[in-house]
Design a protein around this motif. Structure first.
Motif, PDB file in Angstrom:
ATOM      1  N   UNK A  92      21.312 -62.712  56.009  1.00  0.00           N
ATOM      2  CA  UNK A  92      21.720 -63.565  54.902  1.00  0.00           C
ATOM      3  C   UNK A  92      22.232 -62.777  53.696  1.00  0.00           C
ATOM      4  N   UNK A  93      21.752 -61.564  53.513  1.00  0.00           N
ATOM      5  CA  UNK A  93      22.217 -60.765  52.369  1.00  0.00           C
ATOM      6  C   UNK A  93      23.295 -59.763  52.749  1.00  0.00           C
ATOM      7  N   UNK A  94      23.441 -59.493  54.084  1.00  0.00           N
ATOM      8  CA  UNK A  94      24.380 -58.481  54.580  1.00  0.00           C
ATOM      9  C   UNK A  94      24.080 -57.111  53.971  1.00  0.00           C
ATOM     10  N   UNK A  95      22.788 -56.880  53.737  1.00  0.00           N
ATOM     11  CA  UNK A  95      22.404 -55.615  53.099  1.00  0.00           C
ATOM     12  C   UNK A  95      20.959 -55.297  53.433  1.00  0.00           C
ATOM     13  N   UNK A  96      20.695 -54.077  53.914  1.00  0.00           N
ATOM     14  CA  UNK A  96      19.324 -53.646  54.166  1.00  0.00           C
ATOM     15  C   UNK A  96      18.577 -53.461  52.845  1.00  0.00           C
ATOM     16  N   UNK A  97      19.309 -53.014  51.806  1.00  0.00           N
ATOM     17  CA  UNK A  97      18.678 -52.814  50.500  1.00  0.00           C
ATOM     18  C   UNK A  97      18.230 -54.137  49.896  1.00  0.00           C
ATOM     19  N   UNK A  98      19.120 -55.145  49.904  1.00  0.00           N
ATOM     20  CA  UNK A  98      18.762 -56.447  49.347  1.00  0.00           C
ATOM     21  C   UNK A  98      17.686 -57.134  50.185  1.00  0.00           C
TER      22      UNK A  98
ATOM     23  N   UNK B 273      16.814 -56.068  73.752  1.00  0.00           N
ATOM     24  CA  UNK B 273      17.851 -55.327  74.486  1.00  0.00           C
ATOM     25  C   UNK B 273      19.240 -55.816  74.097  1.00  0.00           C
ATOM     26  N   UNK B 274      19.405 -56.077  72.808  1.00  0.00           N
ATOM     27  CA  UNK B 274      20.683 -56.532  72.276  1.00  0.00           C
ATOM     28  C   UNK B 274      20.927 -55.890  70.916  1.00  0.00           C
ATOM     29  N   UNK B 275      22.174 -55.602  70.641  1.00  0.00           N
ATOM     30  CA  UNK B 275      22.553 -55.095  69.323  1.00  0.00           C
ATOM     31  C   UNK B 275      22.838 -56.285  68.420  1.00  0.00           C
ATOM     32  N   UNK B 276      22.156 -56.342  67.298  1.00  0.00           N
ATOM     33  CA  UNK B 276      22.247 -57.508  66.420  1.00  0.00           C
ATOM     34  C   UNK B 276      23.176 -57.298  65.231  1.00  0.00           C
ATOM     35  N   UNK B 277      23.347 -56.049  64.810  1.00  0.00           N
ATOM     36  CA  UNK B 277      24.195 -55.758  63.652  1.00  0.00           C
ATOM     37  C   UNK B 277      25.167 -54.625  63.972  1.00  0.00           C
ATOM     38  N   UNK B 278      26.370 -54.769  63.460  1.00  0.00           N
ATOM     39  CA  UNK B 278      27.345 -53.680  63.464  1.00  0.00           C
ATOM     40  C   UNK B 278      27.372 -53.134  62.046  1.00  0.00           C
ATOM     41  N   UNK B 279      27.002 -51.890  61.863  1.00  0.00           N
ATOM     42  CA  UNK B 279      26.872 -51.365  60.508  1.00  0.00           C
ATOM     43  C   UNK B 279      27.472 -49.968  60.395  1.00  0.00           C
ATOM     44  N   UNK B 280      28.004 -49.725  59.208  1.00  0.00           N
ATOM     45  CA  UNK B 280      28.476 -48.386  58.868  1.00  0.00           C
ATOM     46  C   UNK B 280      28.030 -48.097  57.446  1.00  0.00           C
ATOM     47  N   UNK B 281      28.624 -47.107  56.820  1.00  0.00           N
ATOM     48  CA  UNK B 281      28.182 -46.728  55.479  1.00  0.00           C
ATOM     49  C   UNK B 281      28.596 -47.739  54.414  1.00  0.00           C
TER      50      UNK B 281
ATOM     51  N   UNK C 198      29.340 -51.437  55.157  1.00  0.00           N
ATOM     52  CA  UNK C 198      29.139 -52.861  55.399  1.00  0.00           C
ATOM     53  C   UNK C 198      28.162 -53.094  56.541  1.00  0.00           C
ATOM     54  N   UNK C 199      27.567 -54.289  56.518  1.00  0.00           N
ATOM     55  CA  UNK C 199      26.678 -54.749  57.593  1.00  0.00           C
ATOM     56  C   UNK C 199      27.226 -56.082  58.069  1.00  0.00           C
ATOM     57  N   UNK C 200      27.459 -56.203  59.370  1.00  0.00           N
ATOM     58  CA  UNK C 200      28.005 -57.439  59.936  1.00  0.00           C
ATOM     59  C   UNK C 200      27.199 -57.827  61.165  1.00  0.00           C
ATOM     60  N   UNK C 201      27.096 -59.126  61.396  1.00  0.00           N
ATOM     61  CA  UNK C 201      26.411 -59.630  62.578  1.00  0.00           C
ATOM     62  C   UNK C 201      27.274 -59.446  63.812  1.00  0.00           C
ATOM     63  N   UNK C 202      26.656 -59.052  64.922  1.00  0.00           N
ATOM     64  CA  UNK C 202      27.341 -59.078  66.212  1.00  0.00           C
ATOM     65  C   UNK C 202      27.257 -60.506  66.748  1.00  0.00           C
TER      66      UNK C 202
END
Length: 298
Positions: A17-23, A47-55, A57-61
């Motif tokens: 919901x926040x698209x942020x690990x920090x928030x 056994x599933x990847x739930x987030x696609x993340x880089x430095x 942005x965070x996005x749902x798979x």
């Protein structure tokens, strides 16, 4: 397969919901490393990847997006069971202030559910402009407030009480809204419909226009959201507002050179902390319903 622990699902929904690990960590009052561990355990268990993340942005798979409904259902059922077993131990008065922005949102439904779950709590609701609600909270006239405040702007809320706790519900950039089909004349001062001072949206709107060198005039000032909406529907002018809380009958204006970008706004719950169990319970209810609150009432 064993169902995931509710704590893992809470962390998952907070990130989703926040698209942020920090928030998400701020919302749940835990360390960011704890959120990361929860997501790792959840992904390994499913056994599933739930987030696609880089430095950046965070996005749902697709699997993460599909899990949202299941996770909410599990947590809601868990909360109902806990209330059934424990009963409502909370009682007393809770003075709650909510920004005008939430008048047409799902907040009334969320408050009704809270009242049903905690029938011995008397909620006293005050609806007003965020700046006024902050002053009432600081003066001790409100126990808990749900408001908006600008990010990276001098008008942002600075609390004098060190004991106050701030929980971010969501962040978004303000949008220009108007009556469908309206196109302001770039050669004339921009007609504005605004909340009365000390509205933070008013401050951000006028600052953005002044920085862009765009002429403007105030066509209507109102102390209520219903007044702002009525004036915009009448075609008196345009306003700045949350696009996620789009009022019925209004539309977001398309990008234009004469309409400068508006600032980022943060929607937050501010309260006294865990020592006030009633305020903490309503805070938890609002945070668990963050996704519902980011849209107009159905």
């Amino acid at each position: 397969m064993e169902l995931p622990h509710p704590n893992l699902l809470r962390s998952f929904l907070a990130v989703a919901e926040t698209r942020s690990f920090t928030l998400a960590a701020e919302r749940l009052a835990v360390r960011q490393s704890t959120i990361s561990q929860h997501i790792k355990r959840l992904e390994q268990g499913l056994a599933r990847r739930l987030f696609a993340r880089d430095t950046h942005a965070v996005a749902l798979t697709p699997d993460g997006d599909a899990l949202i409904g299941f996770a909410r259902g599990v947590l809601e059922a868990n909360a109902r069971m806990e209330r059934f077993v424990a009963g409502s131990a909370l009682r007393g008065r809770l003075r709650f202030g909510a920004s005008e922005d939430f008048v047409l949102s799902e907040l009334p439904a969320v408050l009704a559910e809270f009242a049903e779950a905690h029938s011995s709590v008397d909620v006293e609701l005050t609806v007003g402009i965020s700046g006024e609600l902050v002053r009432m909270f600081e003066a001790g006239d409100l126990d808990l407030i749900f408001i908006k405040r600008p990010l990276d702007h001098p008008a942002g809320t600075v609390l004098s009480s060190p004991a106050a706790r701030v929980h971010t519900v969501w962040r978004e950039q303000l949008a220009w809204l108007g009556r469908p089909g309206i196109r302001p004349d770039p050669g004339r001062p921009l007609p504005l419909v605004l909340f009365r001072p000390p509205s933070v949206t008013r401050i951000l709107t006028l600052d953005a226009l002044d920085r862009a060198g765009r002429a403007w005039r105030v066509a209507c000032t109102s102390g209520s959201f219903s007044g702002v909406r009525a004036a915009v529907l009448a075609g008196l002018g345009i306003t700045a507002h949350s696009a996620r809380l789009m009022p019925p009958g209004l539309a977001a204006l398309p990008p234009a050179r004469d309409l400068p970008a508006l600032g980022m706004m943060e929607f937050v719950v501010i309260g006294p902390g865990p020592q006030n169990r009633t305020a903490a319970a309503l805070t938890a209810t609002i945070l668990s319903n963050a996704a519902r609150l980011q849209k107009p009432a159905s």
